[in-house]
Design a protein around this motif. Structure first.
Motif, PDB file in Angstrom:
ATOM      1  N   HIS A 188       1.559  -5.701   4.983  1.00  0.00           N
ATOM      2  CA  HIS A 188       0.895  -5.034   3.880  1.00  0.00           C
ATOM      3  C   HIS A 188      -0.589  -5.362   3.875  1.00  0.00           C
ATOM      4  O   HIS A 188      -1.039  -6.273   4.571  1.00  0.00           O
ATOM      5  CB  HIS A 188       1.562  -5.380   2.544  1.00  0.00           C
ATOM      6  CG  HIS A 188       1.303  -6.782   2.070  1.00  0.00           C
ATOM      7  ND1 HIS A 188       1.851  -7.891   2.672  1.00  0.00           N
ATOM      8  CD2 HIS A 188       0.543  -7.240   1.044  1.00  0.00           C
ATOM      9  CE1 HIS A 188       1.458  -8.975   2.045  1.00  0.00           C
ATOM     10  NE2 HIS A 188       0.667  -8.613   1.052  1.00  0.00           N
ATOM     11  N   ARG A 189      -1.338  -4.612   3.065  1.00  0.00           N
ATOM     12  CA  ARG A 189      -2.791  -4.669   3.099  1.00  0.00           C
ATOM     13  C   ARG A 189      -3.362  -4.893   1.711  1.00  0.00           C
ATOM     14  O   ARG A 189      -2.713  -4.593   0.701  1.00  0.00           O
ATOM     15  CB  ARG A 189      -3.356  -3.348   3.666  1.00  0.00           C
ATOM     16  CG  ARG A 189      -2.860  -3.017   5.048  1.00  0.00           C
ATOM     17  CD  ARG A 189      -3.396  -1.669   5.519  1.00  0.00           C
ATOM     18  NE  ARG A 189      -2.873  -1.319   6.839  1.00  0.00           N
ATOM     19  CZ  ARG A 189      -3.400  -1.715   7.979  1.00  0.00           C
ATOM     20  NH1 ARG A 189      -4.492  -2.471   7.977  1.00  0.00           N
ATOM     21  NH2 ARG A 189      -2.875  -1.357   9.127  1.00  0.00           N
ATOM     22  N   CYS A 190      -4.581  -5.377   1.685  1.00  0.00           N
ATOM     23  CA  CYS A 190      -5.319  -5.482   0.434  1.00  0.00           C
ATOM     24  C   CYS A 190      -5.468  -4.083  -0.160  1.00  0.00           C
ATOM     25  O   CYS A 190      -5.881  -3.158   0.535  1.00  0.00           O
ATOM     26  CB  CYS A 190      -6.692  -6.099   0.690  1.00  0.00           C
ATOM     27  SG  CYS A 190      -7.818  -6.056  -0.736  1.00  0.00           S
TER      28      CYS A 190
ATOM     29  N   VAL B  46      -7.582  -4.477   4.347  1.00  0.00           N
ATOM     30  CA  VAL B  46      -7.443  -5.473   5.402  1.00  0.00           C
ATOM     31  C   VAL B  46      -6.028  -6.036   5.355  1.00  0.00           C
ATOM     32  O   VAL B  46      -5.407  -6.133   4.290  1.00  0.00           O
ATOM     33  CB  VAL B  46      -8.500  -6.599   5.242  1.00  0.00           C
ATOM     34  CG1 VAL B  46      -8.165  -7.526   4.078  1.00  0.00           C
ATOM     35  CG2 VAL B  46      -8.655  -7.378   6.536  1.00  0.00           C
ATOM     36  N   SER B  47      -5.465  -6.381   6.511  1.00  0.00           N
ATOM     37  CA  SER B  47      -4.113  -6.937   6.563  1.00  0.00           C
ATOM     38  C   SER B  47      -4.059  -8.287   5.866  1.00  0.00           C
ATOM     39  O   SER B  47      -4.973  -9.114   6.002  1.00  0.00           O
ATOM     40  CB  SER B  47      -3.661  -7.095   8.020  1.00  0.00           C
ATOM     41  OG  SER B  47      -3.534  -5.831   8.641  1.00  0.00           O
TER      42      SER B  47
ATOM     43  N   ASN C 243       0.005 -11.616  -1.720  1.00  0.00           N
ATOM     44  CA  ASN C 243      -1.159 -11.217  -2.510  1.00  0.00           C
ATOM     45  C   ASN C 243      -1.433  -9.725  -2.348  1.00  0.00           C
ATOM     46  O   ASN C 243      -1.249  -9.159  -1.268  1.00  0.00           O
ATOM     47  CB  ASN C 243      -2.402 -11.998  -2.096  1.00  0.00           C
ATOM     48  CG  ASN C 243      -2.285 -13.473  -2.432  1.00  0.00           C
ATOM     49  OD1 ASN C 243      -1.559 -13.837  -3.350  1.00  0.00           O
ATOM     50  ND2 ASN C 243      -2.978 -14.312  -1.685  1.00  0.00           N
ATOM     51  N   GLU C 244      -1.913  -9.083  -3.415  1.00  0.00           N
ATOM     52  CA  GLU C 244      -2.252  -7.664  -3.356  1.00  0.00           C
ATOM     53  C   GLU C 244      -3.722  -7.431  -3.061  1.00  0.00           C
ATOM     54  O   GLU C 244      -4.102  -6.340  -2.644  1.00  0.00           O
ATOM     55  CB  GLU C 244      -1.884  -6.985  -4.680  1.00  0.00           C
ATOM     56  CG  GLU C 244      -0.388  -6.914  -4.940  1.00  0.00           C
ATOM     57  CD  GLU C 244      -0.062  -6.074  -6.153  1.00  0.00           C
ATOM     58  OE1 GLU C 244      -0.999  -5.491  -6.738  1.00  0.00           O
ATOM     59  OE2 GLU C 244       1.112  -5.986  -6.508  1.00  0.00           O
TER      60      GLU C 244
ATOM     61  N   LEU D 206      -3.423   2.583  10.416  1.00  0.00           N
ATOM     62  CA  LEU D 206      -3.160   1.769  11.599  1.00  0.00           C
ATOM     63  C   LEU D 206      -4.063   0.551  11.613  1.00  0.00           C
ATOM     64  O   LEU D 206      -5.106   0.519  10.947  1.00  0.00           O
ATOM     65  CB  LEU D 206      -3.429   2.583  12.869  1.00  0.00           C
ATOM     66  CG  LEU D 206      -2.696   3.915  13.036  1.00  0.00           C
ATOM     67  CD1 LEU D 206      -3.359   4.731  14.142  1.00  0.00           C
ATOM     68  CD2 LEU D 206      -1.226   3.683  13.336  1.00  0.00           C
ATOM     69  N   ASP D 207      -3.680  -0.442  12.407  1.00  0.00           N
ATOM     70  CA  ASP D 207      -4.588  -1.539  12.721  1.00  0.00           C
ATOM     71  C   ASP D 207      -5.485  -1.120  13.887  1.00  0.00           C
ATOM     72  O   ASP D 207      -5.026  -0.467  14.822  1.00  0.00           O
ATOM     73  CB  ASP D 207      -3.811  -2.797  13.137  1.00  0.00           C
ATOM     74  CG  ASP D 207      -3.092  -3.448  11.968  1.00  0.00           C
ATOM     75  OD1 ASP D 207      -3.620  -3.408  10.843  1.00  0.00           O
ATOM     76  OD2 ASP D 207      -1.991  -3.994  12.191  1.00  0.00           O
TER      77      ASP D 207
END
Length: 244
Positions: A42-44, A49-50, A55-56, A75-76
């Protein structure tokens, strides 16, 4: 075997080599590679950012919230997508616009099904300067936006924001240098001044590194009366220090 059945068995069908594994099939990126290199985690919710853990919001966005409300990345910016994005952006491989836009659309459709998702009124590709567009032959953000927008039922507008400064390339610059480089780079022309006030907008770009482009553009849109700004990107660097 009759001549007719022999011809049918060997009839040529259109195809292409997968840009990742080179297997011969119908898609520019085969279904096996799409499954194999699907991002996990998951990402911010502010900068995409990954994140490790539950944490959110990342620490940087807690300390310095961006000018945009929310960010989504499909995507990354890592193998194999980084190579495809580079060829699409700098190598004239415009044929990758379709399959890359499909990855964005899939990710955004998943995000749209989550609670709290805000459907934007309009999709704005990050503009290029005239000189940069002549150099590349096309704006890669628009090539994505004009495919993603209709797939999601959102109007994409290429002329509601413009780049008025032909700034140097951002590659290799840190966050502060990028922000200085982009100061005053964007403007809202008459069409945007008429259409943007009171709207919810999604900025669309190919890659987010530090978020400085989205930050400057979001601030410009806020001054034009936009009430909610998201940033949608095809790929997000693994960390803010990893420049495309």
């Amino acid at each position: 075997m009759t001549l007719r059945t022999f011809a049918a068995a060997w009839r040529w069908t259109p195809g292409t080599a997968c840009h990742i594994c080179t297997s011969w099939q119908r898609d520019a990126v085969c279904s096996a590679c799409r499954r194999r290199f699907r991002p996990i985690g998951h990402r911010c919710r502010c900068c995409a950012v990954s994140l490790v853990g539950l944490n959110e919001v990342c620490r940087r966005c807690i300390l310095r919230p961006p000018a945009f409300d929310h960010a989504l990345a499909a995507l990354d910016y890592a193998y194999p997508w980084d190579g495809l994005v580079t060829r699409f952006k700098f190598g004239g491989a415009c044929e990758l616009a379709g399959p890359l836009a499909e990855r964005m659309t899939e990710a955004l459709q998943t995000a749209a099904a989550q609670p709290g998702f805000v459907q934007p009124d309009v999709l704005l590709p990050v503009p290029l300067s005239d000189a940069r567009q002549r150099e590349r032959g096309y704006n890669q953000a628009w090539e994505l936006a004009r495919r993603v927008g209709p797939a999601l039922g959102i109007a994409a507008q290429a002329r509601w924001v413009e780049r008025v400064l032909d700034t140097p390339h951002q590659t290799g610059l840190d966050r502060e240098a990028r922000m200085h480089n982009l100061r005053g780079a964007f403007a809202v022309p008459a069409a945007g001044r008429a259409g943007l006030p009171g709207r919810s907008v999604a900025i669309l770009d190919d890659v987010m590194t530090t978020g400085s482009t989205a930050q400057e553009l979001a601030a410009t849109l806020r001054r034009a009366g936009v009430v909610h700004v998201q940033t949608w990107v095809l790929a997000r660097t693994v960390s803010d220090d990893a420049a495309p």
